[in-house]
Structure formats: C-alpha cells, structure tokens
Write a protein that holds these residues in place. Structure first.
Motif, PDB file in Angstrom:
ATOM      1  N   LEU A  17     -33.423 -55.620  57.923  1.00  0.00           N
ATOM      2  CA  LEU A  17     -31.877 -55.589  57.200  1.00  0.00           C
ATOM      3  C   LEU A  17     -31.361 -53.663  57.585  1.00  0.00           C
ATOM      4  O   LEU A  17     -32.307 -53.030  57.514  1.00  0.00           O
ATOM      5  CB  LEU A  17     -31.798 -54.961  55.909  1.00  0.00           C
ATOM      6  N   ASN A  18     -29.678 -53.392  57.369  1.00  0.00           N
ATOM      7  CA  ASN A  18     -29.312 -52.349  58.316  1.00  0.00           C
ATOM      8  C   ASN A  18     -28.355 -51.878  57.380  1.00  0.00           C
ATOM      9  O   ASN A  18     -27.297 -52.437  57.022  1.00  0.00           O
ATOM     10  CB  ASN A  18     -28.937 -52.285  59.850  1.00  0.00           C
ATOM     11  N   ASP A  19     -28.706 -51.220  55.975  1.00  0.00           N
ATOM     12  CA  ASP A  19     -28.016 -50.209  54.904  1.00  0.00           C
ATOM     13  C   ASP A  19     -26.847 -52.071  54.177  1.00  0.00           C
ATOM     14  O   ASP A  19     -26.095 -51.519  54.161  1.00  0.00           O
ATOM     15  CB  ASP A  19     -27.025 -49.492  55.667  1.00  0.00           C
ATOM     16  N   LEU A  20     -27.909 -52.906  53.788  1.00  0.00           N
ATOM     17  CA  LEU A  20     -27.484 -53.653  53.529  1.00  0.00           C
ATOM     18  C   LEU A  20     -26.145 -53.431  51.856  1.00  0.00           C
ATOM     19  O   LEU A  20     -27.209 -53.535  51.568  1.00  0.00           O
ATOM     20  CB  LEU A  20     -28.080 -55.070  53.372  1.00  0.00           C
ATOM     21  N   SER A  21     -25.193 -54.011  51.380  1.00  0.00           N
ATOM     22  CA  SER A  21     -24.896 -54.067  50.357  1.00  0.00           C
ATOM     23  C   SER A  21     -24.073 -54.635  49.466  1.00  0.00           C
ATOM     24  O   SER A  21     -22.692 -54.792  51.061  1.00  0.00           O
ATOM     25  CB  SER A  21     -23.949 -52.408  50.406  1.00  0.00           C
ATOM     26  N   ASP A  54     -37.234 -50.769  52.472  1.00  0.00           N
ATOM     27  CA  ASP A  54     -38.067 -49.639  52.676  1.00  0.00           C
ATOM     28  C   ASP A  54     -37.195 -48.176  52.581  1.00  0.00           C
ATOM     29  O   ASP A  54     -37.601 -47.823  51.757  1.00  0.00           O
ATOM     30  CB  ASP A  54     -37.859 -49.016  54.019  1.00  0.00           C
ATOM     31  N   SER A  55     -36.183 -49.735  51.753  1.00  0.00           N
ATOM     32  CA  SER A  55     -35.460 -47.966  50.619  1.00  0.00           C
ATOM     33  C   SER A  55     -33.956 -48.958  50.617  1.00  0.00           C
ATOM     34  O   SER A  55     -34.111 -50.270  50.912  1.00  0.00           O
ATOM     35  CB  SER A  55     -34.137 -47.132  51.922  1.00  0.00           C
ATOM     36  N   GLY A  56     -33.366 -48.282  49.713  1.00  0.00           N
ATOM     37  CA  GLY A  56     -32.238 -49.233  48.531  1.00  0.00           C
ATOM     38  C   GLY A  56     -32.830 -49.600  47.684  1.00  0.00           C
ATOM     39  O   GLY A  56     -34.040 -49.704  47.233  1.00  0.00           O
ATOM     40  N   LYS A  57     -31.748 -50.606  47.207  1.00  0.00           N
ATOM     41  CA  LYS A  57     -32.180 -51.185  45.503  1.00  0.00           C
ATOM     42  C   LYS A  57     -31.387 -52.919  46.020  1.00  0.00           C
ATOM     43  O   LYS A  57     -30.803 -52.735  45.925  1.00  0.00           O
ATOM     44  CB  LYS A  57     -31.714 -50.595  44.548  1.00  0.00           C
ATOM     45  N   ALA A  58     -32.147 -53.542  44.866  1.00  0.00           N
ATOM     46  CA  ALA A  58     -31.570 -54.747  44.562  1.00  0.00           C
ATOM     47  C   ALA A  58     -31.742 -54.880  43.160  1.00  0.00           C
ATOM     48  O   ALA A  58     -32.961 -55.112  42.481  1.00  0.00           O
ATOM     49  CB  ALA A  58     -32.955 -56.034  45.123  1.00  0.00           C
ATOM     50  N   LEU A  59     -31.040 -55.627  42.417  1.00  0.00           N
ATOM     51  CA  LEU A  59     -29.983 -55.881  41.181  1.00  0.00           C
ATOM     52  C   LEU A  59     -29.780 -57.176  40.731  1.00  0.00           C
ATOM     53  O   LEU A  59     -28.964 -57.535  41.073  1.00  0.00           O
ATOM     54  CB  LEU A  59     -29.744 -54.487  40.199  1.00  0.00           C
ATOM     55  N   ILE A  60     -30.868 -57.232  39.498  1.00  0.00           N
ATOM     56  CA  ILE A  60     -30.493 -58.281  38.760  1.00  0.00           C
ATOM     57  C   ILE A  60     -29.793 -58.181  37.267  1.00  0.00           C
ATOM     58  O   ILE A  60     -30.685 -57.300  36.814  1.00  0.00           O
ATOM     59  CB  ILE A  60     -31.624 -59.490  38.454  1.00  0.00           C
ATOM     60  N   ASP A  61     -28.868 -58.124  37.329  1.00  0.00           N
ATOM     61  CA  ASP A  61     -27.918 -57.565  36.033  1.00  0.00           C
ATOM     62  C   ASP A  61     -28.759 -56.357  35.469  1.00  0.00           C
ATOM     63  O   ASP A  61     -28.944 -56.071  34.267  1.00  0.00           O
ATOM     64  CB  ASP A  61     -28.823 -58.829  34.682  1.00  0.00           C
ATOM     65  N   GLY A  62     -28.609 -55.454  36.240  1.00  0.00           N
ATOM     66  CA  GLY A  62     -28.937 -54.005  36.586  1.00  0.00           C
ATOM     67  C   GLY A  62     -30.105 -53.872  36.488  1.00  0.00           C
ATOM     68  O   GLY A  62     -30.283 -52.612  36.819  1.00  0.00           O
ATOM     69  N   LEU A  63     -30.842 -54.423  36.719  1.00  0.00           N
ATOM     70  CA  LEU A  63     -31.993 -54.305  36.788  1.00  0.00           C
ATOM     71  C   LEU A  63     -32.767 -53.999  38.028  1.00  0.00           C
ATOM     72  O   LEU A  63     -32.860 -55.399  38.818  1.00  0.00           O
ATOM     73  CB  LEU A  63     -33.307 -54.762  35.835  1.00  0.00           C
ATOM     74  N   ASP A  64     -33.374 -52.621  38.491  1.00  0.00           N
ATOM     75  CA  ASP A  64     -34.099 -53.251  39.724  1.00  0.00           C
ATOM     76  C   ASP A  64     -35.473 -53.882  40.382  1.00  0.00           C
ATOM     77  O   ASP A  64     -36.184 -54.307  38.742  1.00  0.00           O
ATOM     78  CB  ASP A  64     -34.903 -52.214  40.618  1.00  0.00           C
ATOM     79  N   VAL A  65     -35.048 -55.203  41.007  1.00  0.00           N
ATOM     80  CA  VAL A  65     -36.126 -56.311  41.321  1.00  0.00           C
ATOM     81  C   VAL A  65     -37.477 -55.796  41.418  1.00  0.00           C
ATOM     82  O   VAL A  65     -38.277 -56.468  40.918  1.00  0.00           O
ATOM     83  CB  VAL A  65     -35.783 -57.803  41.809  1.00  0.00           C
ATOM     84  N   HIS A  66     -37.934 -54.483  42.321  1.00  0.00           N
ATOM     85  CA  HIS A  66     -38.494 -54.922  42.261  1.00  0.00           C
ATOM     86  C   HIS A  66     -39.433 -53.020  41.255  1.00  0.00           C
ATOM     87  O   HIS A  66     -41.363 -52.738  41.545  1.00  0.00           O
ATOM     88  CB  HIS A  66     -38.817 -53.298  43.747  1.00  0.00           C
ATOM     89  N   LEU A 208     -24.409 -56.297  58.133  1.00  0.00           N
ATOM     90  CA  LEU A 208     -23.696 -57.295  57.786  1.00  0.00           C
ATOM     91  C   LEU A 208     -22.041 -57.060  58.386  1.00  0.00           C
ATOM     92  O   LEU A 208     -21.751 -55.551  57.728  1.00  0.00           O
ATOM     93  CB  LEU A 208     -23.033 -57.063  55.708  1.00  0.00           C
ATOM     94  N   LEU A 209     -22.202 -57.969  58.467  1.00  0.00           N
ATOM     95  CA  LEU A 209     -20.761 -57.251  59.944  1.00  0.00           C
ATOM     96  C   LEU A 209     -19.162 -58.058  59.616  1.00  0.00           C
ATOM     97  O   LEU A 209     -18.488 -57.084  59.407  1.00  0.00           O
ATOM     98  CB  LEU A 209     -20.475 -58.700  61.028  1.00  0.00           C
ATOM     99  N   THR A 210     -18.968 -58.251  57.995  1.00  0.00           N
ATOM    100  CA  THR A 210     -17.977 -58.711  57.539  1.00  0.00           C
ATOM    101  C   THR A 210     -17.811 -59.047  56.467  1.00  0.00           C
ATOM    102  O   THR A 210     -19.111 -59.660  56.445  1.00  0.00           O
ATOM    103  CB  THR A 210     -17.330 -59.069  57.863  1.00  0.00           C
ATOM    104  N   LEU A 211     -17.768 -58.551  55.159  1.00  0.00           N
ATOM    105  CA  LEU A 211     -17.465 -59.415  53.611  1.00  0.00           C
ATOM    106  C   LEU A 211     -15.780 -60.320  53.880  1.00  0.00           C
ATOM    107  O   LEU A 211     -14.663 -59.710  53.773  1.00  0.00           O
ATOM    108  CB  LEU A 211     -17.135 -58.870  53.000  1.00  0.00           C
ATOM    109  N   ILE A 212     -15.948 -61.591  54.063  1.00  0.00           N
ATOM    110  CA  ILE A 212     -14.368 -62.199  53.855  1.00  0.00           C
ATOM    111  C   ILE A 212     -14.075 -62.578  52.711  1.00  0.00           C
ATOM    112  O   ILE A 212     -15.284 -63.588  51.727  1.00  0.00           O
ATOM    113  CB  ILE A 212     -14.516 -63.695  54.800  1.00  0.00           C
ATOM    114  N   GLU A 213     -12.692 -62.323  51.802  1.00  0.00           N
ATOM    115  CA  GLU A 213     -12.572 -63.226  50.673  1.00  0.00           C
ATOM    116  C   GLU A 213     -12.092 -64.418  50.272  1.00  0.00           C
ATOM    117  O   GLU A 213     -10.904 -64.655  51.685  1.00  0.00           O
ATOM    118  CB  GLU A 213     -11.441 -62.636  50.666  1.00  0.00           C
ATOM    119  N   ASN A 214     -12.697 -65.467  50.282  1.00  0.00           N
ATOM    120  CA  ASN A 214     -11.874 -66.491  51.098  1.00  0.00           C
ATOM    121  C   ASN A 214     -11.072 -67.229  50.413  1.00  0.00           C
ATOM    122  O   ASN A 214     -11.119 -67.958  49.149  1.00  0.00           O
ATOM    123  CB  ASN A 214     -13.391 -67.829  50.304  1.00  0.00           C
ATOM    124  N   LYS A 215      -9.733 -66.856  50.432  1.00  0.00           N
ATOM    125  CA  LYS A 215      -9.392 -67.173  49.722  1.00  0.00           C
ATOM    126  C   LYS A 215      -7.954 -67.535  50.603  1.00  0.00           C
ATOM    127  O   LYS A 215      -6.781 -67.073  51.436  1.00  0.00           O
ATOM    128  CB  LYS A 215      -7.877 -65.657  48.600  1.00  0.00           C
TER     129      LYS A 215
END
Length: 240
Positions: A17-21, A54-66, A208-215
């Motif tokens: 995972l590389n700087d995934l947001s 290794d770094s960064g955060k994963a949040l669910i409903d604003g809470l850190d899952v770790h 994450l190479l791109t994030l496409i809005e599926n419209k």
C-alpha cells in the motif's frame, strides 16, 4: 463513514500500500479494480484490523480501527467464499451469528432479512452444504441486514456467480446502500463495478492510480481507462 488516510504497508521490501487515501460516505458504493497483488485485499484487511499499517489511518465512522474495538460492531465482511456452518440451515446460522454479536433476534426478523435477499422459503430449512455460492452470499447479506451494518466490506463477491446471480447480488447491495450503508468492494468484475459503484478506484502495486466518478460513464470507457492506466502506470488524481 469509511476513510483511508495516507495508508502505507510493506512486507519485507515489497510495498503493498502506497500513500492510499479515499473516502466512502454513507449510502455510497466504492469499487476497487486491479490485478492480483494490486493491494485491494490488503486494503480490506487493514480496515478489518487483520493488518496493521506501517503509517496512516483507517477510520470507520471517524474511529481508528486499530485503536477502537467498537468499529467492529459497525461493519460486516463478506469474503469471496462465505464461511458459514455447512451442517446448519440458514435460520440456525443467522441465529448463531446474531448470538455471537450479542444480538437477540426472532425467527420472524430472520425471515424478514432473508426476504430482502430473495432467498427462497423452501431453501431456508436446508443445510448450507446444499447451497450455491449465491445462496450462501444471501445468508451473509441477511446477517448484515440484521446487524444494520453501517459498513459492508466485500471481497470478490461475484467471482463464480452466473449472470442471473450477479444481477440479484447487485440488486441486494444497492438496497443496502439505499438504506445508508457505506460499501467498499474489491473486484475484477468490470460489469459489476460499473453497474453498482458511485466511484471506482483503479489500483496497481499498492497505488491508487485514479478515482473515477461513475456518472454516465460507458462500460467500454471504464475498461479502456483501466487498461491505459495499468499499462502506462501514470498516477492521476481523478478521471471524469
């Protein structure tokens, strides 16, 4: 509801995972597309707290899952192969899963959840060893309905499904999103991603190479953009 913030993860010298947001809001469906090894399942495992980043955060409903165990109460995970008790029928499986989660449910509530998934009445008393993959998925999704899950994580859910079962799966998942669930799905299935997703992320080697809005995006255009990005490996922030 679901947020990845600058997630990094490596195994030995391999970056997975590389700087995934990204963010998935309530009522929104996001699909991650990518080849094997792209980091899709690793992303789910971080949100499930099976892996520590290794770094960064994963949040669910604003809470850190770790850091907050309460996040587990907000989500349901549906793996590629739904692991339920094969000797139990659908009703007994759901009663047992509910008890493990501290929920008290009636048989009527279980039938109501199964009604939403479309599992036929005459199958509900049969042991799951006689079920197809699509039928087992319906039991898993019924559990998400019973739990009123705010977040649903799906790993290759349409793998091995025939076209009719895929369409039925899409219908059920869209209903859950309409009720306000935030849904993150990883898949190789262009059709399912194109039909279901509000936005589609294309991943390669943890990025994450791109994030496409599926419209109003044609399916052929999605496939073309995918192949262009994977072959070119040029990260861009957004494709409209």
């Amino acid at each position: 509801m679901l947020e990845a913030i600058n997630l990094d993860k490596s195994f030995a010298d391999k970056k997975v995972l590389n700087d995934l947001s990204f963010v998935v809001q309530s009522g929104e469906i996001m699909c991650l597309l990518g080849a094997n090894g792209a980091g899709k399942s690793t992303t789910l495992n971080v949100f499930l707290n099976f892996l520590q980043p290794d770094s960064g955060k994963a949040l669910i409903d604003g809470l850190d899952v770790h850091r907050d165990a309460n996040t587990k109460d907000k989500l349901v995970y549906l793996p590629e192969q739904v692991n339920l008790y094969q000797e139990f029928n659908a009703i007994d499986n759901l009663k047992y899963l509910a008890s493990l989660s501290g929920l008290s449910v009636t048989t009527e509530q279980i039938h109501a959840a199964l009604d939403e998934t479309g599992l036929e009445q005459n199958a509900r008393q049969q042991s799951l060893k006689s079920y197809s993959k699509g039928m087992r998925q319906k039991v898993g999704i019924a559990f998400a309905i019973i739990r009123e899950a705010k977040v649903l994580l799906l790993d290759e859910p349409t793998s091995g499904l025939d076209p009719s079962a895929t369409l039925e799966f899409i219908r059920i998942i869209q209903q859950l999103a309409d009720k306000g669930a935030a849904i993150l799905m990883v898949t190789h299935d262009f059709y399912c991603a194109h039909t279901l997703a509000d936005k589609i992320g294309i991943m390669d080697k943890g990025t994450l190479l791109t994030l496409i809005e599926n419209k109003n995006l044609p399916l052929a255009s999605l496939e073309q953009k995918y192949h262009e990005l994977i072959s070119g490996k040029t990260p861009i922030k957004k494709v409209s």
